[in-house]
Design a protein around this motif. Structure first.
Motif, PDB file in Angstrom:
ATOM      1  N   LEU A  89       0.808  -1.218   0.000  1.00 27.57           N
ATOM      2  CA  LEU A  89       0.000   0.000   0.000  1.00 27.57           C
ATOM      3  C   LEU A  89       0.844   1.272   0.000  1.00 27.57           C
ATOM      4  O   LEU A  89       0.483   2.258  -0.637  1.00 27.57           O
ATOM      5  CB  LEU A  89      -0.932   0.023   1.223  1.00 27.57           C
ATOM      6  N   ALA A  90       1.944   1.265   0.723  1.00 30.60           N
ATOM      7  CA  ALA A  90       2.668   2.528   0.902  1.00 30.60           C
ATOM      8  C   ALA A  90       3.915   2.637   0.032  1.00 30.60           C
ATOM      9  O   ALA A  90       4.236   3.718  -0.447  1.00 30.60           O
ATOM     10  CB  ALA A  90       3.054   2.704   2.369  1.00 30.60           C
ATOM     11  N   PRO A  93       3.462   1.874  -4.670  1.00 27.04           N
ATOM     12  CA  PRO A  93       3.053   2.949  -5.576  1.00 27.04           C
ATOM     13  C   PRO A  93       4.155   3.980  -5.808  1.00 27.04           C
ATOM     14  O   PRO A  93       4.092   4.741  -6.767  1.00 27.04           O
ATOM     15  CB  PRO A  93       1.864   3.588  -4.846  1.00 27.04           C
ATOM     16  N   THR A 105       7.545   8.720   3.312  1.00 27.95           N
ATOM     17  CA  THR A 105       6.403   7.809   3.447  1.00 27.95           C
ATOM     18  C   THR A 105       6.691   6.775   4.531  1.00 27.95           C
ATOM     19  O   THR A 105       5.825   6.476   5.361  1.00 27.95           O
ATOM     20  CB  THR A 105       6.139   7.078   2.121  1.00 27.95           C
TER      21      THR A 105
ATOM     22  N   LEU B 282       0.575  12.694   5.957  1.00 35.33           N
ATOM     23  CA  LEU B 282       1.916  12.624   5.369  1.00 35.33           C
ATOM     24  C   LEU B 282       1.987  11.525   4.301  1.00 35.33           C
ATOM     25  O   LEU B 282       2.510  11.726   3.202  1.00 35.33           O
ATOM     26  CB  LEU B 282       2.921  12.344   6.490  1.00 35.33           C
ATOM     27  N   ILE B 283       1.455  10.363   4.626  1.00 36.65           N
ATOM     28  CA  ILE B 283       1.495   9.238   3.679  1.00 36.65           C
ATOM     29  C   ILE B 283       0.638   9.545   2.455  1.00 36.65           C
ATOM     30  O   ILE B 283       1.090   9.402   1.312  1.00 36.65           O
ATOM     31  CB  ILE B 283       0.980   7.942   4.346  1.00 36.65           C
ATOM     32  N   MET B 286       2.268  12.015   0.206  1.00 35.06           N
ATOM     33  CA  MET B 286       3.379  11.472  -0.584  1.00 35.06           C
ATOM     34  C   MET B 286       2.855  10.648  -1.760  1.00 35.06           C
ATOM     35  O   MET B 286       3.433  10.636  -2.836  1.00 35.06           O
ATOM     36  CB  MET B 286       4.254  10.584   0.299  1.00 35.06           C
ATOM     37  N   LEU B 287       1.745   9.948  -1.525  1.00 35.39           N
ATOM     38  CA  LEU B 287       1.205   9.105  -2.587  1.00 35.39           C
ATOM     39  C   LEU B 287       0.479   9.946  -3.636  1.00 35.39           C
ATOM     40  O   LEU B 287       0.556   9.670  -4.826  1.00 35.39           O
ATOM     41  CB  LEU B 287       0.231   8.065  -2.000  1.00 35.39           C
TER      42      LEU B 287
END
Lengths: 299, 312
Positions: A89-90, A93, A105, B282-283, B286-287
Motif C-alpha cells: 500500500l505505501a 506505488p 512515506t 503525510l502518507i 506522498m502518494l
C-alpha cells in the motif's frame, strides 16, 4: 572478570534481538535501497499480537509448549501479513518516485503505526510469564538465565533457517539477484514485486520473533518500543554493512555487547548515546560498514 | 536587482512597524489564549523556515532539527538564568550557539547523502538530548525552570520577519541558486567545479541558526523547558510541515506550519488523534501529491497574473 562475563552474556542476549531486527532492515535495504522506518513498528506490533493471542487462546492461564509455539507462530504470521501490506500500500506505488519521498512515506507509516498502537493498545501493557524462568549460578556473581539461553537458541535456529532460505531455495536466489540488480533481475524474468513482498514478509517474521523474545524476557511492552529498538537495530545493520546479511548479525551482536559493557562499566544513562555514537563513527570512517559492499555514485 | 532589494527592505520596515503596532495597540486587548496560539504559530513558522532552507531548498534531509532548537533554547536559557543576559540578546547568542552546533554536525555528516544523512542527524538529535538529560547544570531530565517570560508577540514576529527577509534574499542570491542547484543535481553542480559540501554546510549552519532562534523563543515562552520538547517527534513534526507545505516553496511550509499548529487547538476534542492525523496526511500526501501543497510555488504567484520564469 565475572562482571565482564556477565555483561558478555547479557550482551549476547541483547545482541541477538538487535540482530534479528537488523536482518529485516538489511534485507529490505538490499532489495529496495530503502530504510524501512516502519520496521521497528512491525516489531512492536509483534509484541502486542503475541500478548493478545496469549490472552485469547488461554495460554496465559495454562502455558504449554504447543500453546507458546502457537503464540509465537501467530505473531510471526500476523507481522508477515502486516509487512507485506505496508509494502503493497505505501511503498509499491512510489517505486519510481524519488528516494526522499519514499523515505518520508516510511516515516509516515512508522508514526501512523506507533500512534495507532497507542490508541489501540494503551501506553503500556504487561506480558505474562508464559515461558517458565529459571537461572543458574555456575560462579559467584555470574548468573545464567534460562531466558538468555532460549533467546540465543531461537535466534540461532532462525538464522540457520534464514541462511537456508537465502542460500538454498529458488526464492532466496531470486532475492539475491534482485538485491544485486533489480533491473537485470526483472529482465531475467524474476517476478521482482513478489520477491520484494517476500523479503518484507521474511524480515517481519524475524522482527516478530524478536518481539516475542523481548516481551517474554522483559514483560513490559509499549507502543513506542519499536522507535528506539528499531533505530538501534538499524544502527546494527549499518555497522555490519547495510545490505549484508552476515553483516547485520555481526553488527547486532557487536552493538549489543558494547551497550551492555558500557552500561556495566561506565554509566547506564549514556547507553542510548552509544548506538548513535557508533553509527556516526561508522558512517564517517567506513560508510559501507564492516562487511558491506562499497558503491560509487554514478551519473 | 536594486529594485528588488529596495522592495525587500521597504517591506521589512513596514512589516516591523505593523508588528509592533499590533503588539502595542491590539494584543493588550486580545484574549491571552489567542495571543499564545499566535506566538506558537510564529515560533513554529520560524523553525519550519529554518528547516525549509535545508530540506526544501538544499534538498538535504535533516531529521534532527529539533536538536538545534534544543541547543538554542538551552544556551539562551542558561545565559538568561545564570548570567543575567537580556532574554532577546540571549536568544541571538543561542542562535549562534546552534549555528556552531550545525557546523559541528554538518561538517562530517554532509559528506553523506539521502537516507544516511537523515539517520545521522537523527542520531545527533538523540545525542544532544541524552547529553542535556545528563547535565545537572541544564536541569537534567526535569528541565530548566524559572526562565524569564520574554517571548512576546512583537519579538516572535520580529524574529520571524527578519528570518523571512533573510531567507528570501538568500534564495534570490547566486548563493541561493547554488543551493537549489545542489538539490536538483548535485553531480552536475560538482562537475562545474563548485564545492557542494561547502554549499550544503553553509545551508546547514544557517538553518541551525534560525532553528536556534526559534528554540530561544521557546525557552522564554512558558518559563520552563525540558529535553522531551526537543525530541525526535518535534523534528518529524517540522519535516511534516515542510513536506506538506511544499519543498522548495517559502510560503507553503509557513502556511502548513500555521495550519498544523492551529488545527489541534481548534480540534481539542480529538487532540489524541493529532499524530495519527499527521502521519496519515503525510502518507497520503506522498502518494497523491509528493511535491506538497504549494510545490515550489509561492503564495504570491497565485495572485499575480504575470507568468513567472520557471524556477525564479
Amino acid at each position: 572478570m565475572t562482571v565482564f562475563l556477565q555483561q558478555l552474556i547479557n550482551g549476547l542476549s541483547l545482541g541477538a534481538i538487535y540482530a534479528l531486527i537488523a536482518l529485516g532492515y538489511t534485507m529490505v535495504y538490499g532489495t529496495l535501497q530503502l530504510i524501512n522506518f516502519a520496521h521497528g513498528e512491525v516489531y512492536m506490533v509483534g509484541a502486542f499480537v503475541a500478548l493478545y493471542l496469549a490472552r485469547w487462546t488461554g495460554v496465559v492461564d495454562n502455558p504449554s509448549i504447543p500453546g507458546v509455539a502457537l503464540v509465537l507462530l501467530g505473531a510471526m504470521a500476523f507481522c508477515a501479513a502486516l509487512g507485506m501490506t505496508i509494502e503493497r500500500l505505501a511503498y509499491r506505488p512510489l517505486r519510481k518516485s524519488t528516494r526522499l519521498n519514499i523515505l518520508i512515506t516510511a516515516i509516515g507509516v512508522s508514526l501512523l503505526l506507533q500512534n495507532l498502537g497507542l490508541l489501540l493498545f494503551g501506553p503500556i501493557d504487561t506480558f505474562p510469564t508464559i515461558v517458565p524462568e529459571t537461572q543458574w549460578e555456575p560462579m559467584v556473581g555470574l548468573v545464567i538465565r534460562s531466558n538468555d539461553l532460549i533467546t540465543l537458541g531461537v535466534t540461532l535456529s532462525l538464522m540457520l533457517g534464514l541462511r537456508h532460505i537465502v542460500e538454498k531455495t529458488q526464492m532466496g536466489r531470486a532475492m539475491r539477484a534482485v538485491s544485486h540488480s533489480r533491473d537485470t533481475a526483472a529482465m531475467m524474468g524474476i517476478p521482482v514485486d513478489r520477491v520484494i513482498s517476500f523479503t518484507f514478509a521474511l524480515g517481519s517474521v524475524l522482527a516478530a520473533a524478536a518481539a516475542f523474545l523481548v516481551a517474554m524476557d522483559k514483560h513490559v511492552i509499549k507502543p513506542d518500543m519499536g522507535a528506539m529498538g528499531g533505530l538501534k537495530a538499524f544502527v546494527a545493520a549499518v555497522l555490519g554493512g547495510i545490505g549484508s546479511i552476515p553483516g547485520a548479525v555481526l553488527g547486532g551482536f557487536m552493538l549489543g555487547i558494547s551497550e551492555t559493557l558500557v552500561s556495566g562499566y561506565l554509566a547506564s544513562t549514556y547507553r542510548d548515546a552509544i548506538a548513535f555514537g557508533i553509527l556516526i563513527i561508522v558512517l564517517l570512517v567506513r560508510p559501507s560498514g564492516l562487511l558491506g559492499r562499497h558503491t560509487v555514485e554514478k551519473v | 536587482m536594486l529594485r528588488s532589494a529596495i522592495v525587500g527592505y521597504g517591506a521589512l520596515v513596514v512589516g516591523l512597524a505593523a508588528i509592533w503596532a499590533v503588539h502595542y495597540f491590539v494584543i493588550p486587548w486580545t484574549d491571552v489564549y489567542f495571543t499564545s496560539v499566535a506566538i506558537r504559530i510564529g515560533i513554529n513558522m520560524l523553525a519550519v523556515m529554518a528547516l525549509s532552507l535545508v530540506l526544501g531548498f538544499t534538498g538535504q534531509f535533516s531529521l534532527g532539527h529539533a536538536g538545534f532548537m534544543a541547543i538554542g533554547a538551552y544556551s539562551s536559557g542558561y545565559l538568561a538564568l545564570h548570567m543575567g543576559v537580556p532574554p532577546m540578546l540571549a536568544t541571538l547568542i543561542g542562535g549562534f550557539a546552534a549555528a556552531i552546533g550545525g557546523l559541528t554536525v554538518g561538517l562530517p555528516s554532509l559528506r553523506l547523502s539521502g537516507d544516511y544523512l537523515a539517520v545521522v542527524t537523527l542520531g545527533f538529535n538523540g545525542i544532544i538530548i541524552v547529553v542535556i538529560q545528563n547535565t545537572k547544570a541544564l536541569g537534567a531530565a526535569l528541565g530548566m525552570i524559572g526562565l524569564p517570560q520574554a517571548t512576546s508577540f512583537g519579538w516572535t514576529f520580529t524574529w520571524l520577519l527578519l528570518g523571512g527577509v533573510f531567507l528570501r534574499n538568500l534564495i534570490r542570491s547566486p548563493h541561493g541558486r547554488m543551493l537549489m542547484a545542489v538539490r536538483d543535481n548535485e553531480i552536475a553542480v560538482r562537475s562545474l567545479g563548485i564545492d557542494t559540501t561547502r554549499a550544503k554546510v553553509t545551508a546547514f549552519v544557517l538553518g541551525a541558526f534560525w532553528a536556534g532562534i526559534a528554540g530561544g523563543l521557546i525557552a522564554f515562552l512558558n518559563a520552563s523547558i525540558s529535553p522531551a520538547q526537543f525530541s525526535y517527534d518535534r523534528s518529524i513534526e517540522l519535516v511534516a510541515m515542510v513536506v506538506l507545505g511544499g519543498t522548495g516553496s517559502m510560503s507553503g511550509p509557513l502556511i502548513a506550519a500555521a495550519v498544523l499548529t492551529a488545527l489541534p487547538e481548534v480540534l481539542r476534542p480529538i487532540a489524541q488523534y493529532r499524530m495519527v492525523l499527521y502521519s496519515f496526511v503525510l502518507i497520503v500526501m506522498m502518494l497523491a501529491r509528493p511535491q506538497g501543497l504549494m510545490g515550489s510555488r509561492e503564495l504570491i504567484d497565485l495572485f499575480s497574473r504575470r507568468k513567472k520564469v520557471a524556477g525564479v
